[in-house]
Write a protein that holds these residues in place. Structure first.
Motif, PDB file in Angstrom:
ATOM      1  N   GLU A 150       0.808  -1.224   0.000  1.00 26.52           N
ATOM      2  CA  GLU A 150       0.000   0.000   0.000  1.00 26.52           C
ATOM      3  C   GLU A 150       0.843   1.276   0.000  1.00 26.52           C
ATOM      4  OE1 GLU A 150      -3.175  -0.378  -0.500  1.00 26.52           O
ATOM      5  OE2 GLU A 150      -2.893  -2.564  -0.364  1.00 26.52           O
ATOM      6  N   GLU A 151       2.150   1.134   0.082  1.00 26.62           N
ATOM      7  CA  GLU A 151       3.014   2.312   0.113  1.00 26.62           C
ATOM      8  C   GLU A 151       3.129   2.936  -1.281  1.00 26.62           C
ATOM      9  OE1 GLU A 151       4.451   3.658   2.754  1.00 26.62           O
ATOM     10  OE2 GLU A 151       3.806   2.131   4.178  1.00 26.62           O
ATOM     11  N   ARG A 152       3.275   4.255  -1.313  1.00 26.76           N
ATOM     12  CA  ARG A 152       3.442   4.982  -2.573  1.00 26.76           C
ATOM     13  C   ARG A 152       4.614   5.958  -2.428  1.00 26.76           C
ATOM     14  NH1 ARG A 152       0.951   1.327  -3.672  1.00 26.76           N
ATOM     15  NH2 ARG A 152      -1.122   1.126  -4.616  1.00 26.76           N
ATOM     16  N   PRO A 153       5.609   5.852  -3.290  1.00 25.93           N
ATOM     17  CA  PRO A 153       6.739   6.785  -3.198  1.00 25.93           C
ATOM     18  C   PRO A 153       6.319   8.188  -3.625  1.00 25.93           C
ATOM     19  CG  PRO A 153       6.941   5.420  -5.157  1.00 25.93           C
ATOM     20  CD  PRO A 153       5.746   4.905  -4.402  1.00 25.93           C
ATOM     21  N   HIS A 154       6.959   9.187  -3.061  1.00 33.41           N
ATOM     22  CA  HIS A 154       6.649  10.553  -3.473  1.00 33.41           C
ATOM     23  C   HIS A 154       7.815  11.123  -4.276  1.00 33.41           C
ATOM     24  CE1 HIS A 154       9.007  11.522   0.190  1.00 33.41           C
ATOM     25  NE2 HIS A 154       9.280  12.655  -0.430  1.00 33.41           N
ATOM     26  N   VAL A 155       7.524  12.186  -5.018  1.00 30.79           N
ATOM     27  CA  VAL A 155       8.516  12.849  -5.861  1.00 30.79           C
ATOM     28  C   VAL A 155       8.876  14.185  -5.230  1.00 30.79           C
ATOM     29  CG1 VAL A 155       8.998  13.806  -8.150  1.00 30.79           C
ATOM     30  CG2 VAL A 155       7.620  11.709  -7.926  1.00 30.79           C
ATOM     31  N   PHE A 156      10.149  14.503  -5.201  1.00 31.01           N
ATOM     32  CA  PHE A 156      10.578  15.787  -4.662  1.00 31.01           C
ATOM     33  C   PHE A 156      11.534  16.458  -5.649  1.00 31.01           C
ATOM     34  CE2 PHE A 156      13.887  12.859  -3.450  1.00 31.01           C
ATOM     35  CZ  PHE A 156      15.059  13.606  -3.471  1.00 31.01           C
ATOM     36  N   ARG A 157      11.678  17.753  -5.508  1.00 32.39           N
ATOM     37  CA  ARG A 157      12.546  18.521  -6.396  1.00 32.39           C
ATOM     38  C   ARG A 157      13.851  18.850  -5.674  1.00 32.39           C
ATOM     39  NH1 ARG A 157      11.828  21.460 -11.077  1.00 32.39           N
ATOM     40  NH2 ARG A 157       9.608  21.009 -11.016  1.00 32.39           N
ATOM     41  N   THR A 158      14.966  18.563  -6.328  1.00 32.59           N
ATOM     42  CA  THR A 158      16.274  18.853  -5.757  1.00 32.59           C
ATOM     43  C   THR A 158      16.589  20.343  -5.892  1.00 32.59           C
ATOM     44  OG1 THR A 158      17.484  18.529  -7.833  1.00 32.59           O
ATOM     45  CG2 THR A 158      17.029  16.563  -6.504  1.00 32.59           C
ATOM     46  N   PRO A 159      17.596  20.829  -5.144  1.00 32.15           N
ATOM     47  CA  PRO A 159      17.991  22.240  -5.294  1.00 32.15           C
ATOM     48  C   PRO A 159      18.396  22.605  -6.723  1.00 32.15           C
ATOM     49  CG  PRO A 159      18.941  21.315  -3.301  1.00 32.15           C
ATOM     50  CD  PRO A 159      18.306  20.174  -4.036  1.00 32.15           C
ATOM     51  N   GLU A 160      18.826  21.571  -7.485  1.00 33.19           N
ATOM     52  CA  GLU A 160      19.209  21.828  -8.884  1.00 33.19           C
ATOM     53  C   GLU A 160      18.003  21.842  -9.820  1.00 33.19           C
ATOM     54  OE1 GLU A 160      20.547  19.325  -7.037  1.00 33.19           O
ATOM     55  OE2 GLU A 160      22.314  20.482  -6.407  1.00 33.19           O
ATOM     56  N   GLY A 161      16.820  21.596  -9.264  1.00 31.95           N
ATOM     57  CA  GLY A 161      15.604  21.641 -10.069  1.00 31.95           C
ATOM     58  C   GLY A 161      15.225  20.328 -10.721  1.00 31.95           C
ATOM     59  N   LYS A 162      15.863  19.222 -10.301  1.00 35.90           N
ATOM     60  CA  LYS A 162      15.549  17.919 -10.874  1.00 35.90           C
ATOM     61  C   LYS A 162      14.558  17.179  -9.994  1.00 35.90           C
ATOM     62  CE  LYS A 162      17.710  13.611 -12.487  1.00 35.90           C
ATOM     63  NZ  LYS A 162      18.972  12.855 -12.632  1.00 35.90           N
ATOM     64  N   ASN A 163      13.561  16.556 -10.619  1.00 34.30           N
ATOM     65  CA  ASN A 163      12.593  15.751  -9.872  1.00 34.30           C
ATOM     66  C   ASN A 163      13.141  14.345  -9.641  1.00 34.30           C
ATOM     67  OD1 ASN A 163      10.659  17.798  -9.737  1.00 34.30           O
ATOM     68  ND2 ASN A 163       9.764  17.233 -11.708  1.00 34.30           N
ATOM     69  N   LEU A 164      13.092  13.897  -8.387  1.00 33.26           N
ATOM     70  CA  LEU A 164      13.564  12.564  -8.040  1.00 33.26           C
ATOM     71  C   LEU A 164      12.493  11.823  -7.249  1.00 33.26           C
ATOM     72  CD1 LEU A 164      17.277  13.087  -6.882  1.00 33.26           C
ATOM     73  CD2 LEU A 164      16.473  12.182  -9.065  1.00 33.26           C
ATOM     74  N   ILE A 165      12.477  10.493  -7.411  1.00 29.99           N
ATOM     75  CA  ILE A 165      11.573   9.641  -6.647  1.00 29.99           C
ATOM     76  C   ILE A 165      12.244   9.254  -5.333  1.00 29.99           C
ATOM     77  CG2 ILE A 165      10.295   7.467  -6.633  1.00 29.99           C
ATOM     78  CD1 ILE A 165      10.468   7.513  -9.714  1.00 29.99           C
ATOM     79  N   GLN A 166      11.511   9.394  -4.237  1.00 32.42           N
ATOM     80  CA  GLN A 166      12.018   8.951  -2.940  1.00 32.42           C
ATOM     81  C   GLN A 166      11.642   7.485  -2.752  1.00 32.42           C
ATOM     82  OE1 GLN A 166      13.745  11.036  -0.693  1.00 32.42           O
ATOM     83  NE2 GLN A 166      14.246   9.085   0.279  1.00 32.42           N
ATOM     84  N   PRO A 167      12.627   6.586  -2.709  1.00 33.12           N
ATOM     85  CA  PRO A 167      12.283   5.153  -2.595  1.00 33.12           C
ATOM     86  C   PRO A 167      11.629   4.826  -1.256  1.00 33.12           C
ATOM     87  CG  PRO A 167      14.647   5.477  -2.288  1.00 33.12           C
ATOM     88  CD  PRO A 167      14.085   6.811  -2.699  1.00 33.12           C
ATOM     89  N   ILE A 168      10.842   3.766  -1.243  1.00 39.37           N
ATOM     90  CA  ILE A 168      10.259   3.260  -0.012  1.00 39.37           C
ATOM     91  C   ILE A 168      11.357   2.577   0.811  1.00 39.37           C
ATOM     92  CG2 ILE A 168       8.546   1.679   0.962  1.00 39.37           C
ATOM     93  CD1 ILE A 168       7.348   4.058  -0.546  1.00 39.37           C
ATOM     94  N   GLU A 169      11.351   2.764   2.117  1.00 37.90           N
ATOM     95  CA  GLU A 169      12.331   2.103   2.979  1.00 37.90           C
ATOM     96  C   GLU A 169      11.638   1.130   3.923  1.00 37.90           C
ATOM     97  OE1 GLU A 169      15.703   3.937   4.721  1.00 37.90           O
ATOM     98  OE2 GLU A 169      15.625   5.694   3.406  1.00 37.90           O
ATOM     99  N   LYS A 170      12.180  -0.071   4.008  1.00 35.48           N
ATOM    100  CA  LYS A 170      11.665  -1.088   4.930  1.00 35.48           C
ATOM    101  C   LYS A 170      12.826  -1.975   5.358  1.00 35.48           C
ATOM    102  CE  LYS A 170       8.139  -2.994   7.086  1.00 35.48           C
ATOM    103  NZ  LYS A 170       7.039  -3.691   6.394  1.00 35.48           N
ATOM    104  N   PHE A 171      12.906  -2.232   6.630  1.00 34.90           N
ATOM    105  CA  PHE A 171      13.976  -3.054   7.203  1.00 34.90           C
ATOM    106  C   PHE A 171      15.356  -2.495   6.855  1.00 34.90           C
ATOM    107  CE2 PHE A 171      10.644  -6.379   6.074  1.00 34.90           C
ATOM    108  CZ  PHE A 171       9.988  -6.253   7.287  1.00 34.90           C
ATOM    109  N   GLY A 172      15.441  -1.160   6.701  1.00 33.15           N
ATOM    110  CA  GLY A 172      16.713  -0.525   6.382  1.00 33.15           C
ATOM    111  C   GLY A 172      17.115  -0.621   4.930  1.00 33.15           C
ATOM    112  N   ILE A 173      16.223  -1.078   4.064  1.00 32.41           N
ATOM    113  CA  ILE A 173      16.526  -1.266   2.643  1.00 32.41           C
ATOM    114  C   ILE A 173      15.693  -0.304   1.809  1.00 32.41           C
ATOM    115  CG2 ILE A 173      16.479  -2.914   0.728  1.00 32.41           C
ATOM    116  CD1 ILE A 173      16.693  -5.097   2.938  1.00 32.41           C
ATOM    117  N   LYS A 174      16.310   0.355   0.862  1.00 37.10           N
ATOM    118  CA  LYS A 174      15.605   1.247  -0.053  1.00 37.10           C
ATOM    119  C   LYS A 174      15.015   0.413  -1.196  1.00 37.10           C
ATOM    120  CE  LYS A 174      18.392   5.333   0.989  1.00 37.10           C
ATOM    121  NZ  LYS A 174      19.249   6.413   0.429  1.00 37.10           N
TER     122      LYS A 174
END
Length: 368
Positions: A150-174
């Protein structure tokens, strides 16, 4: 006569790292030497947190100092680790990732995703930083095995203006999977170019940060996805997962041959034999070889690669996957210990590969 740093280094130059076949000093594995009278302390930098030879190396260091420097020396050996890499720090893609490992199988149904999930957790438990890409676009199973459907990754914008996906983390693993982006009951019916584009996005547009190992759980067989991977990033090595029976081994051989092709040339780290034997819970010492024996060993001998481990067929492994809690997390499970041993073997082979082979190159795209 006072003990000097040169005395310590000379003695340790006779201590060999068993896997790499060179001495600790030549491999730059000795740091922070401190001497106070007859008290000698130093740090050994292991090539992997999962090193199973830690005690052997420690005892060899102590014996070398006592034998070649001073038999009355009080020796303290501190052990830490720094995962090796054959990649440069200035890599344009995934520059913060030391090792990219493809996990492949010739056919479906051999438990490749189960093995990959447990391998990732075992490596993380050993102290390594681990990421996992579920590259089986049409049949993603990693979200279920980690309990994050049920988890959904979100997208964020870096200071350089690039959109990146934030991976889901579970048990210390991306984690990253197409299963996070599509409903579980929906079929992903994509042509090859679309699936390849999704994999490229998972690789290049996800914020993986710094990792020791990024595992790529590939779809069965040999396909566009496999070619996209080796054309996008330099892969450190490949692991082949198979089961013992002849039909599975025939397909596993094709998967192995793909990585061995001259134009691809990805080192094969070894073979993992899953469902190697059946062990009932009420008779944990019994082994029933219902799919045959020796298949992975014969394949490994033919292609001169190691067998990294034999995973049993036990009910608890299946139950753990369904519950989203990989088997290796169970402290009282015999199968968990097997997965830990396999992770150690994988880490060893990565270190040997990085020490002895040239870095893998990206496969060029040739257009007619």
């Amino acid at each position: 006569m006072a003990i000097t740093q040169q005395d310590v280094l000379k003695a340790l130059s006779y201590v060999e790292e068993p896997d790499l076949g060179k001495d600790l000093v030549t491999l730059n594995m000795i740091e922070n030497i401190h001497i106070n009278g007859k008290q000698v302390a130093f740090t050994v930098i292991l090539t992997t947190p999962a090193c199973p030879l830690k005690d052997l190396i420690r005892n060899a260091c102590i014996n070398a100092i006592k034998l070649m420097v001073d038999k009355e020396a009080e020796v303290t050996v501190n052990m830490t680790s720094r995962v090796t890499s054959a990649r440069g720090n200035n890599e344009a893609i995934l520059g913060g990732i030391k090792n990219i490992i493809a996990v492949a199988s010739g056919k479906g149904g051999v438990g490749k995703s189960t093995v990959t999930s447990n391998l990732a957790v075992a490596l993380a438990n050993s102290g390594a930083k681990v990421g996992l890409i579920d590259a089986d676009i049409s049949g993603p199973s990693i979200p279920v095995m980690f309990g994050v459907e049920e988890e959904r990754p979100h997208v964020f914008r870096t200071p350089e203006g690039k959109n990146l996906i934030q991976p889901i983390e579970k048990f210390g693993i991306k984690l990253m999977s197409i299963g996070f982006l599509a409903p579980a009951e929906s079929a992903v019916v994509w042509r090859g170019p679309m699936a390849s584009s999704a994999l490229k996005q998972f690789i290049t547009e996800t914020d993986w940060g710094e990792l020791d190992y990024l595992l790529i759980d590939l779809p069965p067989g040999t396909s566009d996805i496999h070619l996209t991977l080796v054309q996008t990033v330099p892969v450190t090595g490949a692991i082949i997962v198979t089961t013992p029976q002849k039909v599975a081994l025939a397909d596993a051989q094709k998967g192995l041959q793909m990585f061995r092709q001259p134009q691809i040339n990805v080192p094969v780290l070894g073979i993992i034999e899953n469902m190697a034997y059946f062990t009932p819970a009420e008779l944990p010492q019994n082994k029933y070889y219902i799919f045959g024996t020796g298949g992975a060993q014969k394949l490994a001998e033919r292609w001169q690669v190691p067998v990294l481990g034999h995973i049993p067929l036990v009910q608890s492994i299946r139950e753990s996957g369904d519950e989203g809690q990989p088997e290796v997390m169970k402290t009282d499970s015999p199968a968990a210990a097997v997965f830990e041993e396999v992770a150690q073997a994988v880490a060893q082979q990565v270190s040997v590969r990085n020490a002895g082979l040239e870095k893998t190159k990206i496969v060029p795209i040739i257009t007619q």
